[in-house]
Scaffold this motif. Structure first.
Motif, PDB file in Angstrom:
ATOM      1  N   TRP A 125     -26.463   1.923  15.486  1.00  0.00           N
ATOM      2  CA  TRP A 125     -25.350   2.273  16.229  1.00  0.00           C
ATOM      3  C   TRP A 125     -25.011   3.779  15.751  1.00  0.00           C
ATOM      4  CZ3 TRP A 125     -21.830  -2.682  16.368  1.00  0.00           C
ATOM      5  CH2 TRP A 125     -22.366  -3.545  17.078  1.00  0.00           C
ATOM      6  N   LEU A 126     -24.705   3.806  14.404  1.00  0.00           N
ATOM      7  CA  LEU A 126     -24.388   5.424  13.760  1.00  0.00           C
ATOM      8  C   LEU A 126     -25.110   5.393  12.622  1.00  0.00           C
ATOM      9  CD1 LEU A 126     -22.236   7.389  14.344  1.00  0.00           C
ATOM     10  CD2 LEU A 126     -20.513   5.957  12.926  1.00  0.00           C
ATOM     11  N   THR A 127     -26.334   5.855  12.555  1.00  0.00           N
ATOM     12  CA  THR A 127     -26.903   6.369  11.343  1.00  0.00           C
ATOM     13  C   THR A 127     -26.313   7.792  10.914  1.00  0.00           C
ATOM     14  OG1 THR A 127     -28.353   7.788  12.745  1.00  0.00           O
ATOM     15  CG2 THR A 127     -29.129   5.278  12.664  1.00  0.00           C
ATOM     16  N   THR A 132     -23.492  12.970  11.741  1.00  0.00           N
ATOM     17  CA  THR A 132     -23.514  14.268  11.538  1.00  0.00           C
ATOM     18  C   THR A 132     -23.548  15.042  12.913  1.00  0.00           C
ATOM     19  OG1 THR A 132     -24.692  14.103   9.423  1.00  0.00           O
ATOM     20  CG2 THR A 132     -24.457  16.084  10.517  1.00  0.00           C
ATOM     21  N   GLN A 133     -24.476  14.639  13.844  1.00  0.00           N
ATOM     22  CA  GLN A 133     -24.334  15.440  15.122  1.00  0.00           C
ATOM     23  C   GLN A 133     -23.118  15.116  15.864  1.00  0.00           C
ATOM     24  OE1 GLN A 133     -28.197  14.866  17.583  1.00  0.00           O
ATOM     25  NE2 GLN A 133     -29.000  14.046  15.622  1.00  0.00           N
ATOM     26  N   LEU A 134     -22.388  13.816  15.721  1.00  0.00           N
ATOM     27  CA  LEU A 134     -21.367  13.492  16.557  1.00  0.00           C
ATOM     28  C   LEU A 134     -20.071  14.218  15.895  1.00  0.00           C
ATOM     29  CD1 LEU A 134     -21.661   9.993  17.172  1.00  0.00           C
ATOM     30  CD2 LEU A 134     -21.438  11.520  18.874  1.00  0.00           C
ATOM     31  N   SER A 135     -20.244  14.216  14.612  1.00  0.00           N
ATOM     32  CA  SER A 135     -19.165  15.201  13.728  1.00  0.00           C
ATOM     33  C   SER A 135     -19.203  16.543  14.157  1.00  0.00           C
ATOM     34  CB  SER A 135     -19.182  14.996  12.159  1.00  0.00           C
ATOM     35  OG  SER A 135     -18.508  15.775  11.623  1.00  0.00           O
ATOM     36  N   LYS A 189     -18.060  12.268   6.602  1.00  0.00           N
ATOM     37  CA  LYS A 189     -17.870  11.606   5.122  1.00  0.00           C
ATOM     38  C   LYS A 189     -18.630  10.482   5.240  1.00  0.00           C
ATOM     39  CE  LYS A 189     -13.177  13.080   3.982  1.00  0.00           C
ATOM     40  NZ  LYS A 189     -11.914  12.663   3.694  1.00  0.00           N
ATOM     41  N   PHE A 190     -18.606   9.659   6.227  1.00  0.00           N
ATOM     42  CA  PHE A 190     -19.501   8.519   6.505  1.00  0.00           C
ATOM     43  C   PHE A 190     -21.177   8.810   6.356  1.00  0.00           C
ATOM     44  CE2 PHE A 190     -22.285   5.828   9.565  1.00  0.00           C
ATOM     45  CZ  PHE A 190     -22.040   4.637   9.193  1.00  0.00           C
ATOM     46  N   ALA A 191     -21.482   9.846   7.149  1.00  0.00           N
ATOM     47  CA  ALA A 191     -22.717  10.433   6.893  1.00  0.00           C
ATOM     48  C   ALA A 191     -23.140  10.645   5.630  1.00  0.00           C
ATOM     49  CB  ALA A 191     -23.047  11.423   7.926  1.00  0.00           C
ATOM     50  N   ALA A 192     -22.242  11.436   4.793  1.00  0.00           N
ATOM     51  CA  ALA A 192     -22.519  11.271   3.204  1.00  0.00           C
ATOM     52  C   ALA A 192     -22.531  10.278   2.496  1.00  0.00           C
ATOM     53  CB  ALA A 192     -21.499  12.775   3.027  1.00  0.00           C
TER      54      ALA A 192
END
Length: 204
Positions: A125-127, A132-135, A189-192
């Motif tokens: 769902w959210l890799t 990052t792209q959505l951010s 932050k989630f991606a990191a």
């Protein structure tokens, strides 16, 4: 705007003297309930003598444009109740999606990456890359012309009524922009965090 919605099914609205003076807050210190022919306001905590009594007007204040349309004001963009702050995104598919600083709908993720929401396994769902792209996408929206406020806009006003409407429009744009910016920052932050977890798992 002086009426109060007590029930949705069946819809019931009424006028309640004095009660209609109570202002809205997402951090309300009171709740109200209907019992027989009475409307009861109950404190959620101890209230100081000089403290304002506040209630939450509910779903009609979210997203912020509904609050403006229903009650004539825009919620405070600096309100720290992140779970309640909502902004809307019109994506390329023509669909309107609601986001908060801490959540985005699965349907938006699926649309952004051309997938069927029902076919996505939970881990996909959210890799980190998608986050990052959505951010970046949401941050670009937050910084776009539609949410960037020009403080000189009031100079365009031609009547006494226009500055009020312009200020409300500016407040609404600031509110939506702040929610989108917070959403973008939290996605980043989630991606990191997820990338760091993945790196730690590989090194173990």
């Amino acid at each position: 705007t002086r009426s109060c919605r007590l029930f949705d099914d069946p819809p019931v609205r009424c006028l309640v003297p004095f009660f209609d003076f109570i202002n809205h807050s997402e951090h309300a210190n009171c709740i109200f309930t209907a019992h027989d022919q009475f409307l009861i306001v109950t404190a959620r905590r101890d209230i100081d003598a000089d403290e304002e009594v506040l209630i939450d007007y509910g779903a009609s204040t979210r997203p912020a444009w509904k609050c403006l349309a229903s009650y004539g004001f825009v919620p405070d963009k600096d309100d720290d109740s992140s779970s309640e702050r909502t902004a809307e995104i019109y994506h390329d598919d023509g669909v309107r999606y609601s986001v908060t600083p801490s959540s985005i709908p699965l349907e938006l993720i699926a649309s952004a990456f051309g997938e069927d929401a029902d076919s996505l396994p939970p881990r996909a769902w959210l890799t980190p890359d998608r986050a990052t792209q959505l951010s970046n996408y949401i941050a670009a929206l937050a910084n776009s012309h539609q949410f960037v406020v020009d403080d000189d806009e009031n100079e365009l006003a031609a009547s006494e009524a226009e500055p009020v409407s312009l200020n409300l429009a500016k407040s609404l744009r600031r509110y939506h922009g702040s929610v989108l910016q917070a959403c973008a920052e939290n996605l980043s932050k989630f991606a990191a965090t997820e990338k760091e977890k993945s790196h730690d798992e590989k090194t173990v």
